[in-house]
Design a protein around this motif. Sequence first.
Motif: not given
Length: 267
Positions: A57-68, A86-89, A126-137
């Motif tokens: 997936h083409e992604t610009d990690v400096s953009s929150s909307s792109s990460i979303a 299993g993990g975020v790197i 931001d990448l970690v942050r946006q995966f966390c709500p799903y991950w912890i559930k």
Amino acid sequence: MQIKDRTYVISGGASGLGKATAELLVENGASVVILDMSTESGEELVSKLGSTKAFFHETDVSSSSSIASAVKASLEFIKKTGHELGGVIPAAGVSLPAKIVDRNGEMCDMDQFDFVMNINVRGSVDLVRQFCPYWIKRQPEKEVDGGDAERGVIVLVASSAAFDGQPGQVAYSASKGAIASLTLPLTRDLARYGIRVVTIAPSLFESRMTSMMTQKVRDSLLRVMEFPLRPGQAHEFASLVKHSIENKMLNGTVVRLDGGMRMPSKM
């Protein structure tokens, strides 16, 4: 954390250290999501690894909307494969060398400073942050030995420049020092959910970033190496990522991967 039949999300995953990591994890039975700005490189890697095991997936990690957008697409891929996260790197990183003031008395460009910080620090968090709500559930991985179950691993990428940065590395060292410093508080934030955090701090490794070094800079670094007397190879970084995933006692720590090398103060 189990590697086989788990999904690992890798930013900067289409080249260099991220690419080597994606290849090794797939080799060991994982699925990977490759996030990168280079569509050509990303699609080429998916073609090599197989579309059932890899997704780009083409992604610009400096953009929150792109990460979303990347997170949404990643979760759809996870649902399709049935291989849970299993993990975020976050391996995307940039370096724009510039002294705080050059020999002509010109100040460094703060836009360039912000660019480095946005990619290396903000993008990782931001990448970690946006995966966390799903991950912890989701349900944690069951342990065969009856120990505490875990949900996953975050492997961050710092640099030896976090500890012994060279002239012209104010922005880069600041960004990688931030990654090293946030490792423990992030660990403590996520420990209750069974998510570990490990940071790897490589020295001079063969990568797209280091390929842009001048020969003078490269030679100055080779002179201060201890053993081995060569730059690190991408597969050596990837093997430490693999070990960080599999070894549950690696948590809240920064591991230098540098062969005993310490960066010189002068070229």
